[in-house]
Enzyme design. Structure first.
Site, PDB file in Angstrom:
ATOM      1  N   ASP A   1       0.068  14.448   0.115  1.00 33.02           N
ATOM      2  CA  ASP A   1       1.351  14.529   0.816  1.00 33.02           C
ATOM      3  C   ASP A   1       1.646  15.982   1.194  1.00 33.02           C
ATOM      4  OD1 ASP A   1       2.461  11.599   0.013  1.00 33.02           O
ATOM      5  OD2 ASP A   1       1.444  12.526  -1.677  1.00 33.02           O
TER       6      ASP A   1
ATOM      7  N   ARG B   1      -3.580  -3.940  -3.895  1.00 29.54           N
ATOM      8  CA  ARG B   1      -2.738  -5.113  -3.684  1.00 29.54           C
ATOM      9  C   ARG B   1      -3.517  -6.154  -2.894  1.00 29.54           C
ATOM     10  NH1 ARG B   1       3.501  -5.699  -2.519  1.00 29.54           N
ATOM     11  NH2 ARG B   1       3.532  -3.586  -3.278  1.00 29.54           N
TER      12      ARG B   1
ATOM     13  N   HIS C   1       4.502   9.625  -5.001  1.00 27.05           N
ATOM     14  CA  HIS C   1       3.503   9.498  -3.940  1.00 27.05           C
ATOM     15  C   HIS C   1       3.723   8.154  -3.260  1.00 27.05           C
ATOM     16  CE1 HIS C   1      -0.033   9.157  -1.563  1.00 27.05           C
ATOM     17  NE2 HIS C   1      -0.414   8.081  -2.221  1.00 27.05           N
TER      18      HIS C   1
ATOM     19  N   GLN D   1     -14.585   4.226  -1.993  1.00 30.15           N
ATOM     20  CA  GLN D   1     -14.577   5.140  -0.834  1.00 30.15           C
ATOM     21  C   GLN D   1     -14.218   6.557  -1.220  1.00 30.15           C
ATOM     22  OE1 GLN D   1     -12.667   4.566   2.905  1.00 30.15           O
ATOM     23  NE2 GLN D   1     -10.936   3.743   1.750  1.00 30.15           N
TER      24      GLN D   1
HETATM   25  P1  NAX Z   1     -11.911   1.500  -3.156  1.00 26.67           P
HETATM   26  O1  NAX Z   1     -11.469   0.103  -3.281  1.00 26.67           O
HETATM   27  O2  NAX Z   1     -12.878   1.886  -2.094  1.00 26.67           O
HETATM   28  O3  NAX Z   1     -12.568   1.951  -4.551  1.00 26.67           O
HETATM   29  C1  NAX Z   1     -11.953   1.736  -5.758  1.00 26.67           C
HETATM   30  C2  NAX Z   1     -13.065   1.569  -6.787  1.00 26.67           C
HETATM   31  O4  NAX Z   1     -12.441   1.518  -8.073  1.00 26.67           O
HETATM   32  C3  NAX Z   1     -13.846   0.273  -6.616  1.00 26.67           C
HETATM   33  O5  NAX Z   1     -15.222   0.576  -6.551  1.00 26.67           O
HETATM   34  C4  NAX Z   1     -13.496  -0.535  -7.860  1.00 26.67           C
HETATM   35  O6  NAX Z   1     -14.566  -1.313  -8.335  1.00 26.67           O
HETATM   36  C5  NAX Z   1     -13.129   0.566  -8.836  1.00 26.67           C
HETATM   37  N1  NAX Z   1     -12.248   0.143  -9.940  1.00 26.67           N
HETATM   38  C6  NAX Z   1     -11.237  -0.753  -9.913  1.00 26.67           C
HETATM   39  N2  NAX Z   1     -10.694  -0.897 -11.125  1.00 26.67           N
HETATM   40  C7  NAX Z   1     -11.378  -0.065 -11.943  1.00 26.67           C
HETATM   41  C8  NAX Z   1     -11.298   0.202 -13.328  1.00 26.67           C
HETATM   42  N3  NAX Z   1     -10.415  -0.421 -14.108  1.00 26.67           N
HETATM   43  N4  NAX Z   1     -12.155   1.115 -13.846  1.00 26.67           N
HETATM   44  C9  NAX Z   1     -13.071   1.724 -13.074  1.00 26.67           C
HETATM   45  N5  NAX Z   1     -13.198   1.485 -11.755  1.00 26.67           N
HETATM   46  C10 NAX Z   1     -12.355   0.610 -11.196  1.00 26.67           C
HETATM   47  O7  NAX Z   1     -10.582   2.375  -3.083  1.00 26.67           O
HETATM   48  P2  NAX Z   1     -10.407   3.892  -2.620  1.00 26.67           P
HETATM   49  O8  NAX Z   1     -10.190   3.933  -1.166  1.00 26.67           O
HETATM   50  O9  NAX Z   1     -11.480   4.713  -3.220  1.00 26.67           O
HETATM   51  O10 NAX Z   1      -8.988   4.239  -3.306  1.00 26.67           O
HETATM   52  C11 NAX Z   1      -8.834   4.322  -4.699  1.00 26.67           C
HETATM   53  C12 NAX Z   1      -7.378   4.421  -5.070  1.00 26.67           C
HETATM   54  O11 NAX Z   1      -6.770   5.590  -4.547  1.00 26.67           O
HETATM   55  C13 NAX Z   1      -6.514   3.263  -4.583  1.00 26.67           C
HETATM   56  O12 NAX Z   1      -5.666   2.845  -5.632  1.00 26.67           O
HETATM   57  C14 NAX Z   1      -5.694   3.890  -3.476  1.00 26.67           C
HETATM   58  O13 NAX Z   1      -4.480   3.219  -3.278  1.00 26.67           O
HETATM   59  C15 NAX Z   1      -5.493   5.281  -4.020  1.00 26.67           C
HETATM   60  N6  NAX Z   1      -5.084   6.337  -3.091  1.00 26.67           N
HETATM   61  C16 NAX Z   1      -4.249   7.297  -3.552  1.00 26.67           C
HETATM   62  C17 NAX Z   1      -3.841   8.371  -2.789  1.00 26.67           C
HETATM   63  C18 NAX Z   1      -2.937   9.422  -3.330  1.00 26.67           C
HETATM   64  O14 NAX Z   1      -2.557  10.316  -2.568  1.00 26.67           O
HETATM   65  N7  NAX Z   1      -2.531   9.428  -4.599  1.00 26.67           N
HETATM   66  C19 NAX Z   1      -4.276   8.485  -1.376  1.00 26.67           C
HETATM   67  C20 NAX Z   1      -5.489   7.699  -1.055  1.00 26.67           C
HETATM   68  C21 NAX Z   1      -5.616   6.352  -1.737  1.00 26.67           C
HETATM   69  O15 NAX Z   1      -4.893   5.416  -0.975  1.00 26.67           O
END
Ligand code: NAX
Length: 327
Positions: free
Chosen positions: A161, A94, A189, A15
């Site tokens: 944030d 998670r 964060h 996403q």
């Molecule tokens: P999604 O689950 O939509 O997309 C994550 C993508 O990463 C998936 O397509 C998956 O196949 C891929 N992926 C997983 N492991 C991988 C790896 N080892 N190498 C390459 N690709 C891999 O999640 P999305 O909503 O895009 O969020 C991504 C991350 O951002 C999550 O960990 C989420 O918790 C984190 N966030 C961090 C924020 C921040 O402020 N630091 C805020 C937004 C978000 O919650």
């Protein structure tokens, strides 16, 4: 015209990736005169690789003049080759019944491998932003796994944030969010982050003196900012994506192109500033110039702020302890 730079993005079919890639390719991150080559990484899983192909077709169909190349990868050792910027968005979410320790361990594995790959093949001055959660600890793991790269080039995203805090203050005061300066977010964060408006101004006027309400700060403002991610999940049924992508663009753009003296928040490895132990990946107020960030130093820390900083630091040290046997 400028030589293209290489930008690696992991989790590219997710996403946040969908809200991020088009903006990088249109020049919103590195400037409207800077061509980019996108090096996109997804897990080898067929569904993820197919989804990545679809995203690439759409990128092609935008006909972005600045997009000088697009590559799809399933291995960080090829995805990070010669990359100048790396946005590590993909992480293990998670799952049901997953303990915190399992989550830390699953992500430690991903970010150890990606840190090693950056160490082996990325540009020697690669600038890394970790978005995937737990972002600070994942950034710390990647940094520790890349001993040949400058530790200061590993950062974690606290900018969402920061932007959330700015927006809450603007709405409380009835002012334009763009007029708020000198805001800081300290720490992790996570809901323990400490958004600090003691030094903030609006058109030169003190935010703290204008609001002058400790109850609002402690019982409304901080919980609202801290739990904003959960509120968005509750409302949308999905976690923040466009605002997270926007914050990633802000973080990288400001780091690369400078802030003109404006304070922003970045999660960066401590050098002991404000009593935070060395190497802890901590949110600090910074300014950026010439491709480097600099911590805003010398700010007084009052008792309430110290208590908040201690709490978010304790959480980060707990996460660090939870992965230390894996590094
Ligand atoms: P999604 O689950 O939509 O997309 C994550 C993508 O990463 C998936 O397509 C998956 O196949 C891929 N992926 C997983 N492991 C991988 C790896 N080892 N190498 C390459 N690709 C891999 O999640 P999305 O909503 O895009 O969020 C991504 C991350 O951002 C999550 O960990 C989420 O918790 C984190 N966030 C961090 C924020 C921040 O402020 N630091 C805020 C937004 C978000 O919650």
């Amino acid at each position: 015209s400028k030589k293209p730079v290489r930008v690696a993005v992991t989790g590219a079919a997710g996403q946040i990736g969908y809200a991020l890639l088009f903006r990088i390719a249109s020049g919103e991150m590195l400037g409207k005169d800077q061509p980019v080559i996108l090096q996109l990484l997804e897990i080898p899983d067929e569904k993820a690789q197919n989804a990545l192909k679809g995203v690439i077709m759409e990128l092609e169909d935008c006909a972005f003049p600045l997009l000088a190349g697009i590559e799809a990868h399933s291995d960080p050792m090829t995805a990070f080759k010669d990359t100048d910027y790396a946005l590590l968005v993909g992480a293990r979410p998670r799952g049901p019944g997953m303990e915190r320790a399992d989550l830390l361990a699953a992500n430690a594995q991903i970010f150890t491998a990606q840190g090693k790959a950056l160490n082996a093949v990325a540009s020697r001055n690669v600038r890394v932003l970790v978005v995937g959660n737990p972002a600070n600890t994942n950034a710390y793991i990647a940094m520790k796994s890349a001993p040949d790269l400058p530790a200061k080039n590993f950062t974690a995203m606290l900018r969402l944030d920061h932007n959330r805090a700015a927006s809450q203050i603007a709405s409380k005061m009835g002012v334009a969010v763009g007029d708020i300066e000198k805001l800081a977010v300290w720490g992790n964060h996570s809901p323990t982050m400490y958004a600090d408006y003691r030094f903030a101004t609006v058109n030169g006027k003190s935010v703290k003196d204008t609001i002058n309400d400790h109850e609002w700060n402690a019982n409304t403002f901080l919980p609202t900012v801290g739990k904003r991610g959960a509120a968005i999940i509750a409302a949308r049924g999905l976690s923040s994506a466009a605002s997270a992508a926007n914050a990633a663009i802000d973080h990288m753009r400001d780091w690369a192109l400078g802030t003109n003296g404006k304070w922003v928040t970045m999660g960066i490895p401590s050098n002991g500033e404000y009593g935070i132990p060395k190497e802890v990946m901590f949110g600090y107020p910074v300014t950026c110039e010439g491709g480097e960030y600099k911590i805003v130093e010398g700010l007084p820390i009052d008792a309430f702020s110290q208590e908040c900083i201690n709490k978010t630091l304790a959480e980060l040290e707990g996460e660090k302890d939870g992965v230390k046997h894996l590094l």
